[in-house]
Write a protein that holds these residues in place. Structure first.
Motif, PDB file in Angstrom:
ATOM      1  N   THR A 197       0.874  -1.475   0.149  1.00 56.17           N
ATOM      2  CA  THR A 197      -0.010  -0.083   0.184  1.00 56.17           C
ATOM      3  C   THR A 197       1.022   1.287   0.034  1.00 56.17           C
ATOM      4  N   LEU A 198       1.846   1.255   0.862  1.00 57.09           N
ATOM      5  CA  LEU A 198       2.726   2.597   0.879  1.00 57.09           C
ATOM      6  C   LEU A 198       3.523   2.579  -0.435  1.00 57.09           C
ATOM      7  N   LEU A 199       3.781   1.438  -1.166  1.00 51.13           N
ATOM      8  CA  LEU A 199       4.509   1.693  -2.443  1.00 51.13           C
ATOM      9  C   LEU A 199       3.683   2.380  -3.548  1.00 51.13           C
ATOM     10  N   LEU A 200       2.325   1.837  -3.468  1.00 47.00           N
ATOM     11  CA  LEU A 200       1.084   2.291  -4.345  1.00 47.00           C
ATOM     12  C   LEU A 200       1.064   3.833  -4.160  1.00 47.00           C
ATOM     13  N   ARG A 201       0.955   4.062  -2.874  1.00 48.36           N
ATOM     14  CA  ARG A 201       0.800   5.739  -2.548  1.00 48.36           C
ATOM     15  C   ARG A 201       1.899   6.487  -2.905  1.00 48.36           C
ATOM     16  N   LEU A 202       3.114   6.206  -2.710  1.00 49.10           N
ATOM     17  CA  LEU A 202       4.369   6.788  -2.926  1.00 49.10           C
ATOM     18  C   LEU A 202       4.533   6.994  -4.685  1.00 49.10           C
ATOM     19  N   CYS A 203       3.934   6.014  -5.362  1.00 53.09           N
ATOM     20  CA  CYS A 203       3.975   5.830  -6.687  1.00 53.09           C
ATOM     21  C   CYS A 203       3.156   7.048  -7.162  1.00 53.09           C
ATOM     22  N   VAL A 262       9.977   5.357 -11.377  1.00 53.94           N
ATOM     23  CA  VAL A 262       8.606   5.041 -10.928  1.00 53.94           C
ATOM     24  C   VAL A 262       7.809   3.973 -11.569  1.00 53.94           C
ATOM     25  N   LEU A 263       7.795   4.112 -12.983  1.00 48.58           N
ATOM     26  CA  LEU A 263       6.999   3.216 -13.529  1.00 48.58           C
ATOM     27  C   LEU A 263       7.564   1.730 -13.588  1.00 48.58           C
ATOM     28  N   ALA A 264       8.847   1.840 -13.461  1.00 51.49           N
ATOM     29  CA  ALA A 264       9.578   0.347 -13.119  1.00 51.49           C
ATOM     30  C   ALA A 264       9.204  -0.174 -11.709  1.00 51.49           C
ATOM     31  N   ALA A 265       9.125   0.764 -10.647  1.00 47.46           N
ATOM     32  CA  ALA A 265       8.567   0.390  -9.479  1.00 47.46           C
ATOM     33  C   ALA A 265       7.375  -0.287  -9.336  1.00 47.46           C
ATOM     34  N   LEU A 266       6.468   0.535 -10.195  1.00 43.72           N
ATOM     35  CA  LEU A 266       5.207  -0.028 -10.275  1.00 43.72           C
ATOM     36  C   LEU A 266       4.801  -1.497 -11.146  1.00 43.72           C
ATOM     37  N   LEU A 267       5.690  -1.585 -12.069  1.00 43.87           N
ATOM     38  CA  LEU A 267       5.469  -2.826 -12.830  1.00 43.87           C
ATOM     39  C   LEU A 267       6.022  -4.140 -12.001  1.00 43.87           C
ATOM     40  N   THR A 268       6.758  -3.765 -10.948  1.00 47.86           N
ATOM     41  CA  THR A 268       7.409  -5.079 -10.172  1.00 47.86           C
ATOM     42  C   THR A 268       6.392  -5.409  -9.252  1.00 47.86           C
ATOM     43  N   LEU A 269       5.323  -4.791  -9.307  1.00 44.28           N
ATOM     44  CA  LEU A 269       4.040  -5.068  -8.413  1.00 44.28           C
ATOM     45  C   LEU A 269       3.110  -5.880  -9.242  1.00 44.28           C
ATOM     46  N   LEU A 270       3.013  -5.830 -10.431  1.00 45.69           N
ATOM     47  CA  LEU A 270       2.144  -6.623 -11.301  1.00 45.69           C
ATOM     48  C   LEU A 270       2.614  -7.801 -11.779  1.00 45.69           C
ATOM     49  N   PRO A 271       1.799  -8.827 -12.303  1.00 49.29           N
ATOM     50  CA  PRO A 271       2.472  -9.881 -12.754  1.00 49.29           C
ATOM     51  C   PRO A 271       3.124  -9.746 -14.009  1.00 49.29           C
ATOM     52  N   PRO A 272       3.945 -10.510 -14.528  1.00 48.99           N
ATOM     53  CA  PRO A 272       4.832 -10.444 -15.507  1.00 48.99           C
ATOM     54  C   PRO A 272       4.042 -10.525 -16.702  1.00 48.99           C
ATOM     55  N   PRO A 273       4.499  -9.724 -17.842  1.00 45.56           N
ATOM     56  CA  PRO A 273       3.940  -9.386 -18.943  1.00 45.56           C
ATOM     57  C   PRO A 273       3.881 -10.957 -19.602  1.00 45.56           C
TER      58      PRO A 273
END
Length: 263
Positions: free
Chosen positions: A35-41, A189-200
């Motif tokens: 949650t903190l990572l998402l809010r920071l992004c 910031v986008l790279a950080a967000l993408l690490t939280l999602l399933p791989p492409p």
């Protein structure tokens, strides 16, 4: 991951794929960190107005205190750059990256639907999802603006809250690629967000390549009730729209004032 056996029934294959993509159950500590990572992004992707730039020491300290992870490393690289920049330089860079470049706009439904009638329905669907969860975005920013989508994900959680992020993963990949090509620190910031999602998937990669080559669908229509050109809608291709004064930053994310379309 190897392809699923052809002898498997379609229903079984679908369920297995869904299970692979389904977010793992998180411990309370992991959920709090996510949650903190998402809010920071969400915060770091907002327009760098006076309030946000004044908060840089707090943002940097918060990122430094994150548990070690690839996302934390990316955010640390970004906040190091953010801290070293003058406010005016930050503002110019933000406008150039997100307001004047079509392939790095922060309005996610643009990548899926382009300037078509389907985009208006996608915006309406997002707004209904927010309201069904009891969240009122104040209507100051379009519901597909990435900081807004990120705040919703942080509020609601990995399941339904992060569903819009997963749905627009290909757009997020395109934004990340465009920022990387432009050598913008916002790529972290986008790279950080993408690490939280399933791989492409391979289909995701192919779709992103097609977006890079062809761009989103194009059909210039109004997007009522979300405003007209110059007030929340995308400008026609190759039309320059000067940035407007920024509004204050808040949490949940305040609307970034620049309502121009992507270039």
């Amino acid at each position: 991951m190897s392809p699923l056996p052809a002898t498997m029934s379609a229903l079984v294959r679908t369920r297995v794929r869904a299970a692979v993509r389904r977010p793992a159950r998180l411990t309370p500590e992991e959920a709090e960190a996510r949650t903190l990572l998402l809010r920071l992004c969400s915060l770091l992707l907002q327009y760098p107005d006076a309030e946000l730039t004044a908060a840089r020491p707090t943002l940097t300290a918060t990122v430094e205190a994150l548990p070690p992870s690839p996302a934390a490393e990316h955010l640390a690289a970004f906040t190091a750059w953010l801290t070293d920049q003058e406010t005016e330089a930050l503002e110019r860079h933000y406008v150039e990256m997100f307001d004047l470049r079509r392939k790095s706009s922060l309005y996610l439904t643009y990548y899926l639907h382009g300037d078509t009638r389907r985009r208006g329905m996608a915006l309406l669907t997002l707004n209904q999802r927010y309201r069904a969860s009891g969240w009122d975005t104040d209507g100051g920013e379009l519901p597909d603006h990435l900081p807004v989508v990120l705040e919703f994900a942080a509020l609601v959680g990995p399941g339904g809250g992060e569903a819009p992020l997963r749905q627009h993963r290909r757009g997020l990949e395109l934004i990340h690629r465009a920022l990387t090509d432009a050598d913008s620190p916002y790529r972290h910031v986008l790279a950080a967000l993408l690490t939280l999602l399933p791989p492409p998937t391979e289909a995701d990669r192919a779709a992103v390549a097609q977006l890079v080559a062809e761009g989103p669908p194009n059909e210039e229509v109004g997007l009522d009730p979300y405003g007209t050109y110059g007030d929340g809608e995308f400008a026609p291709p190759d039309t320059f729209v000067p940035p407007q004064p920024a509004r204050p930053t808040r949490v949940p994310p305040a609307p970034a004032s620049r309502t121009e379309g992507p270039r």
